[in-house]
Design a protein around this motif. Structure first.
Motif, PDB file in Angstrom:
ATOM      1  N   PHE A 264      41.918  16.860  19.183  1.00  0.00           N
ATOM      2  CA  PHE A 264      41.520  18.227  18.843  1.00  0.00           C
ATOM      3  C   PHE A 264      42.226  18.706  17.576  1.00  0.00           C
ATOM      4  O   PHE A 264      41.629  19.404  16.763  1.00  0.00           O
ATOM      5  N   PHE A 265      43.477  18.318  17.423  1.00  0.00           N
ATOM      6  CA  PHE A 265      44.274  18.756  16.274  1.00  0.00           C
ATOM      7  C   PHE A 265      44.951  17.541  15.645  1.00  0.00           C
ATOM      8  O   PHE A 265      46.117  17.244  15.952  1.00  0.00           O
ATOM      9  N   PRO A 266      44.251  16.811  14.801  1.00  0.00           N
ATOM     10  CA  PRO A 266      44.816  15.576  14.240  1.00  0.00           C
ATOM     11  C   PRO A 266      45.959  15.815  13.260  1.00  0.00           C
ATOM     12  O   PRO A 266      46.729  14.907  12.988  1.00  0.00           O
ATOM     13  N   GLU A 267      46.092  17.036  12.734  1.00  0.00           N
ATOM     14  CA  GLU A 267      47.142  17.289  11.757  1.00  0.00           C
ATOM     15  C   GLU A 267      48.511  17.256  12.433  1.00  0.00           C
ATOM     16  O   GLU A 267      48.666  17.657  13.578  1.00  0.00           O
ATOM     17  N   ASP A 268      49.486  16.775  11.676  1.00  0.00           N
ATOM     18  CA  ASP A 268      50.855  16.790  12.171  1.00  0.00           C
ATOM     19  C   ASP A 268      51.366  18.226  12.187  1.00  0.00           C
ATOM     20  O   ASP A 268      50.973  19.061  11.373  1.00  0.00           O
ATOM     21  N   VAL A 269      52.268  18.519  13.118  1.00  0.00           N
ATOM     22  CA  VAL A 269      52.833  19.860  13.256  1.00  0.00           C
ATOM     23  C   VAL A 269      54.335  19.780  13.039  1.00  0.00           C
ATOM     24  O   VAL A 269      55.020  18.955  13.646  1.00  0.00           O
ATOM     25  N   GLU A 270      54.833  20.644  12.162  1.00  0.00           N
ATOM     26  CA  GLU A 270      56.272  20.812  11.973  1.00  0.00           C
ATOM     27  C   GLU A 270      56.710  21.969  12.860  1.00  0.00           C
ATOM     28  O   GLU A 270      56.378  23.127  12.613  1.00  0.00           O
ATOM     29  N   PHE A 271      57.395  21.622  13.951  1.00  0.00           N
ATOM     30  CA  PHE A 271      57.733  22.661  14.911  1.00  0.00           C
ATOM     31  C   PHE A 271      58.677  23.707  14.318  1.00  0.00           C
ATOM     32  O   PHE A 271      58.563  24.893  14.609  1.00  0.00           O
ATOM     33  N   ASN A 272      59.624  23.283  13.500  1.00  0.00           N
ATOM     34  CA  ASN A 272      60.553  24.234  12.880  1.00  0.00           C
ATOM     35  C   ASN A 272      59.924  24.773  11.596  1.00  0.00           C
ATOM     36  O   ASN A 272      60.456  24.637  10.500  1.00  0.00           O
ATOM     37  N   VAL A 273      58.774  25.434  11.753  1.00  0.00           N
ATOM     38  CA  VAL A 273      57.970  25.807  10.604  1.00  0.00           C
ATOM     39  C   VAL A 273      58.655  26.859   9.735  1.00  0.00           C
ATOM     40  O   VAL A 273      58.483  26.888   8.519  1.00  0.00           O
TER      41      VAL A 273
END
Length: 562
Positions: free
Chosen positions: A444-453
């Motif tokens: 659903f969300f292939p983009e990587d996520v930086e949790f400490n945005v």
């Protein structure tokens, strides 16, 4: 002394009815006299009440009156308080602006009261305390002169009778002549006083319209004062509202997502990022996370800390259940659910599709319609929940369990009713929506996520996780529901015994223990327990373009060994 004695004697005789009383005023003047007395009383009372309404000291000059006004004292207190709090405090800024506005209002009030005193109070006082009392004083004087006249006339009549019956006629006649002169003199005085009194009474009656004008002036002055005060307030309100709207430190809980993000200049809502960062460090292996309730006092304290936008949250790291509870509370207290009211029917409709693969397609299509901010925050949250589910062997929070406890906080119907009623009405559908999104988060969300945005938090050291799915994006072409190759792929899927639906869950099991040609197998068959074994197996040139071929999920393989 003799004249006063005669008056008292005449008044006593008139009182007991032994003497006639001369009435010199006409009926019109008597009616005016009664009206005049009433006007004096009501004017006096009105003046007294009006003075009590004034906030300044009556009779004082403008500067002294302004200093003594309560609004001036309030203004000074606000300005001083604002200076003490400083520009860093919104309350301080508001108090300073309001203090200046109150000072302007005090000036308008001072001018208003001066006008009221000049145009209304002074004329009313003149009427009630000077003009009418002077007329009434003349009326009393006329009454005395009338008594003198009646007394002289009575004595003259008595002397006239004595002449007829008396023996000393010459002496009695002389006395009667003197009394006659006294009667004539008294009558002249009565006429003069009566004429003056009548003139004053008629003048009062003719000026009643002018006296009534005082009250029109009062209302006009009040209207003008309120208009000027409103102008002052309207000139200040835009400034103070702009300061309020531009202030970033507004509670996040209960505030709309877009408003919070705009005000704080963030991409991810602070409560979501803060709670996720804390849970990543201390809560991933906590059993029953999001299911076990936190202590009420600790939860309240954490929510208050997040509302203050503080990053000093070290004390809460030791209580992951409080952190999870705060995250649930934030999602639940949003004015509109993260997955939106607008798409509620579409979500429910997508979850009702019977075919599992088409259901995923339908859910993806709805997810793609989310507003930008909602989609970004949902992606962030789902990526974290998928990471949490990878530790389900320890924390017991599978995608299904997470969907059950957290789903109702992500989507609910826009209907009236209690929380329990709303949750019961939507819980089944919501679980069917949220579970596959968590289970297939990377699809659903292939983009990587930086949790400490935001960079506000210290990211824990990454831990090697052999259950995570790795895609070779150079060899696998992602297909979305809108780019299907053709219906033959769907037919091939239905005819392939390798794809058997297991209950209502989105996992498939194989009935064949081995494969002679990997090109005939969906890429999901190449993933055992969630990871790809080799680059070669990922670059076999798979022909299927069905979205389920690229689902990042654990597959229950019945004795399959690749």
């Amino acid at each position: 002394m003799k004249k006063q004695f005669n008056r008292m004697k005449q008044l006593a005789n008139q009182t007991v009815g032994r003497a006639e009383k001369t009435e010199v005023l006409s009926d019109d003047l008597l009616q005016i006299e009664r009206r005049m007395e009433l006007v004096r009383v009501v004017s006096h009372n009105t003046h007294k009440r009006m003075v009590s309404c004034l906030q300044g000291h009556i009779g004082a000059d403008a500067e002294k009156r302004h200093k003594k006004l309560p609004l001036t004292a309030l203004s000074q207190a606000m300005v001083e308080g604002g200076n003490q709090l400083g520009e860093e405090s919104l309350i301080g800024k508001m108090m300073e602006v309001c203090g200046e506005a109150e000072n302007r209002l005090a000036s308008e009030l001072m001018q208003h009261e001066l006008q009221i005193e000049k145009d209304v109070l002074d004329p009313l006082s003149q009427l009630a305390e000077v003009d009418i009392p002077n007329i009434l004083k003349q009326r009393k004087q006329l009454a005395k002169l009338v008594l003198d006249y009646d007394s002289a006339r009575a004595r003259w009549l008595q002397a006239t009778k004595s002449i007829i019956s008396g023996t000393n006629t010459q002496a009695l006649t002389a006395k009667a002549d003197l009394l006659k002169e006294e009667v004539d003199e008294a009558m002249n005085k009565v006429e003069l006083c009566k004429d003056q009194l009548a003139a004053d009474m008629y003048s009062f009656f003719s000026k009643e319209g002018d006296y009534a004008r005082y009250f029109v002036t009062l209302l006009e002055a009040q209207a003008d004062y309120h208009r000027k005060s409103l102008t002052v307030l309207e000139s200040v309100l835009p400034t103070i509202r702009d300061q309020q709207d531009s202030w970033t430190e507004k509670p996040a809980f209960g505030t709309g997502l877009d408003e919070h993000l705009k005000r704080s200049g963030r991409e991810i809502a602070l409560p979501i990022e803060a709670c996720v960062m804390m849970l990543l460090e201390t809560g991933m292996k906590e059993e029953g996370l999001f299911r076990i309730a936190a202590g009420a006092s600790k939860l309240k304290k954490l929510k208050a800390a997040l509302d203050c936008s503080t990053s000093q949250l070290e004390e809460f790291y030791s209580d992951p259940h409080a952190v999870a509870g705060a995250l649930k509370s934030y999602l639940r207290e949003l004015p509109e659910p993260l997955m939106t009211y607008q798409l509620y029917d579409e979500w429910i409709q997508a979850s009702s599709v019977s075919d599992p693969d088409k259901r995923l397609q339908a859910l993806w299509l709805v997810c793609d319609q989310l507003p930008k901010n909602n989609k970004t925050n949902l992606r962030y949250l789902v990526k974290f929940l998928a990471k949490l589910a990878q530790e389900s062997d320890v924390n017991k929070m599978t995608p299904s369990n997470i969907a059950i406890v957290l789903g109702p906080n992500l989507l609910w119907a826009k209907t009236e009713g209690s929380l329990a009623e709303m949750a019961a009405a939507t819980s089944v559908h919501v679980v069917a929506i949220v579970e596959p999104i968590i289970q297939h988060a990377d699809w659903f969300f292939p983009e990587d996520v930086e949790f400490n945005v935001s960079g506000m938090f210290v990211m824990p050291m990454p831990v090697a996780n052999h259950n995570s799915l790795e895609y070779d994006c150079s060899t696998i072409e992602r297909k979305r529901p809108g780019s299907m190759v053709g219906p033959e792929n769907d037919t091939a899927r239905k005819d392939n015994p390798l794809f058997l639906q297991q209950n209502h869950k989105f996992s498939y099991t194989s009935t064949s223990p081995s494969y002679a040609d990997s090109s005939e197998v969906s890429p999901q068959k190449q993933h055992n327990n969630g990871f790809c074994h080799s680059a070669n197996s990922c670059s076999q040139g798979f022909s299927t373009s069905h979205p389920s071929a690229f689902l990042p999920k654990s597959v229950e393989s019945a004795g399959t060994s690749l």
